[in-house]
Enzyme design. Structure first.
Site, PDB file in Angstrom:
ATOM      1  CD  GLU A   1      19.467  39.376  45.996  1.00 25.39           C
ATOM      2  OE1 GLU A   1      19.961  39.722  44.909  1.00 25.39           O
ATOM      3  OE2 GLU A   1      18.392  39.794  46.424  1.00 25.39           O
TER       4      GLU A   1
ATOM      5  NE  ARG B   1      24.172  39.270  43.362  1.00 24.73           N
ATOM      6  CZ  ARG B   1      24.507  38.799  42.178  1.00 24.73           C
ATOM      7  NH1 ARG B   1      24.996  37.583  42.073  1.00 24.73           N
ATOM      8  NH2 ARG B   1      24.360  39.528  41.090  1.00 24.73           N
TER       9      ARG B   1
ATOM     10  CE  LYS C   1      26.997  42.672  41.557  1.00 22.25           C
ATOM     11  NZ  LYS C   1      25.975  43.234  40.729  1.00 22.25           N
TER      12      LYS C   1
ATOM     13  CG  HIS D   1      18.264  50.631  38.120  1.00 22.21           C
ATOM     14  ND1 HIS D   1      17.307  50.031  38.910  1.00 22.21           N
ATOM     15  CD2 HIS D   1      19.469  50.271  38.660  1.00 22.21           C
ATOM     16  CE1 HIS D   1      17.907  49.338  39.865  1.00 22.21           C
ATOM     17  NE2 HIS D   1      19.215  49.466  39.732  1.00 22.21           N
TER      18      HIS D   1
ATOM     19  CE  LYS E   1      20.731  39.572  41.691  1.00 22.38           C
ATOM     20  NZ  LYS E   1      20.177  40.601  42.585  1.00 22.38           N
TER      21      LYS E   1
ATOM     22  NE  ARG F   1      18.167  21.147  27.334  1.00 23.48           N
ATOM     23  CZ  ARG F   1      17.982  20.390  26.278  1.00 23.48           C
ATOM     24  NH1 ARG F   1      18.962  20.154  25.440  1.00 23.48           N
ATOM     25  NH2 ARG F   1      16.801  19.858  26.053  1.00 23.48           N
TER      26      ARG F   1
ATOM     27  CG  HIS G   1      18.256  48.503  44.448  1.00 19.80           C
ATOM     28  ND1 HIS G   1      19.331  49.196  44.965  1.00 19.80           N
ATOM     29  CD2 HIS G   1      18.617  48.168  43.179  1.00 19.80           C
ATOM     30  CE1 HIS G   1      20.291  49.264  44.057  1.00 19.80           C
ATOM     31  NE2 HIS G   1      19.888  48.648  42.968  1.00 19.80           N
TER      32      HIS G   1
HETATM   33  N1  GLY Z   1      22.452  44.615  41.254  1.00 17.66           N
HETATM   34  C1  GLY Z   1      22.398  43.856  42.422  1.00 17.66           C
HETATM   35  C2  GLY Z   1      23.008  42.493  42.292  1.00 17.66           C
HETATM   36  O1  GLY Z   1      23.666  42.195  41.316  1.00 17.66           O
HETATM   37  O2  GLY Z   1      22.815  41.679  43.157  1.00 17.66           O
END
Ligand code: GLY
Length: 365
Positions: free
Chosen positions: A231, A235, A221, A259, A137, A115, A242
């Site tokens: 997001e 974000r 970032k 990528h 992510k 977990r 993309h």
């Molecule tokens: N790579 C895009 C993000 O981390 O939102």
């Protein structure tokens, strides 16, 4: 700001720092006393594992095959099995040592084991340093789509050691530059101009100007993730280039385009739509196209047509958000979301992107 002072990702109790070129052994001791496990892949292990074994001598190690194919259920299961067999409890910290693939895979192993156990990201590619290692992510691919299985799982720290760039192949280097251009286009005109100037020499690991630019990207970032971790708003701007990029990656079965290369091509499509839909000035458009036009991309096989890519994108849209969502730029340094673009215009932008890949020199002006 001091050359190596850390950058904070501000997420309240889940906040963490991005550290640059430090005495890692001392820093790690101050960050965690948990049982360390390094997860990495074969190529990265060849270059950098000995270095990290000296820094964390007590660490257990798991090495997986390189490449996007490792972001899979079988490899994830193997990692879980090794963690269980080695008797690792919740008192574990996983170090993800590698590029974006390892960050995603080891990150999701950390998110899902017992977990959730602690995670520290050690990105070794330019792309992972400026993007993938920051923001939490994590995930693996499903046979029906990329990154469909995963979790937001923030690391406890991101450790960026610029010496890792010394062994970065040229192709990987340029992939990272693609994501860096994205930050310039959506947020920072000066960063874009600086990068644009340096692409022909593609930068060197000990080039301090490049290092400043990497730090600037990490800062952008961190700012964006601090405002919108999941997001639900700003974000999404990080997805500039993309939407078509993901379609291209999938059409090439994830082994034709890396990528970053797919994102560079996708930037061409996004610039085309920005010119048509939100008045991107001609001069900005030309600067973007000239800059990405200097980056070599793999040629498109005949069977990958605009229709093939469009169908993949429609499928992606259906499972992800139900709408085509494009990030457009109204001027270099600013961007917004547009989810009202007609299918015919999207199709034209894919066609334009394919033209750009195959004969970019002719369509730049
Ligand atoms: N790579 C895009 C993000 O981390 O939102």
């Amino acid at each position: 700001m001091n050359q190596f002072s850390p950058i904070k990702v501000d997420l309240g109790p889940s906040s963490y720092n991005i550290f640059f070129n430090r005495d890692w052994a001392g820093l790690i001791k101050s960050l965690t006393t948990k049982k360390p496990m390094i997860i990495t892949e074969e190529n990265v292990a060849g270059y950098h594992l000995d270095h990290w074994k000296r820094i964390i001598p007590e660490a257990e190690i798991i090495i997986v095959p390189p490449g996007e194919q490792s972001k899979s259920y079988p490899v994830l299961e193997r990692i879980h099995t090794e963690l269980i067999e080695k008797g690792l409890s919740r008192d574990t910290v996983i170090f993800a040592l590698g590029g974006g693939m390892i960050g995603d895979l080891a990150g999701f192993a950390a998110a899902s084991y017992m977990r959730g156990v602690d995670l520290i990201q050690i990105p070794t590619t330019l792309l992972a340093m400026v993007d993938a290692s920051i923001g939490g992510k994590t995930g693996i691919n499903h046979k029906l789509g990329k990154n469909l299985i995963g979790a937001f799982w923030q690391p406890k720290a991101v450790l960026i050691d610029f010496r890792h760039l010394n062994t970065l192949p040229e192709r990987e280097w340029l992939c990272g530059i693609g994501e860096m251009l994205k930050y310039g286009i959506i947020r920072d005109k000066e960063l874009f101009a600086n990068l644009s100037e340096r692409i022909s020499i593609s930068g060197k690991p000990q080039d301090w100007i490049i290092i400043e630019m990497v730090k600037r990207c990490a800062e952008i970032k961190a700012e964006i993730v601090s405002q919108d971790e999941r997001e639900s708003g700003v974000r999404a701007l990080l997805n500039f280039g993309h939407t078509i990029g993901h379609g291209l990656e999938a059409a090439g079965d994830y082994n034709l385009f890396r990528h970053g290369e797919a994102v560079i091509a996708g930037i061409a499509g996004a610039a085309y739509l920005s010119r048509k839909k939100c008045g991107l000035p001609q001069d900005d458009y030309t600067q973007i196209m000239r800059t990405i036009g200097r980056i070599p991309l793999p040629p498109i096989p005949r069977e990958i047509t605009a229709s093939v890519i469009f169908e993949i994108m429609k499928h992606d849209k259906k499972i992800k958000s139900g709408k085509f969502r494009f990030i457009l730029t109204e001027a270099i340094g600013a961007a917004h979301i547009d989810d009202s673009i007609e299918d015919s215009e999207i199709f034209n932008s894919i066609d334009f992107t394919l033209d750009f890949i195959n004969n970019n020199a002719d369509i730049i002006e």
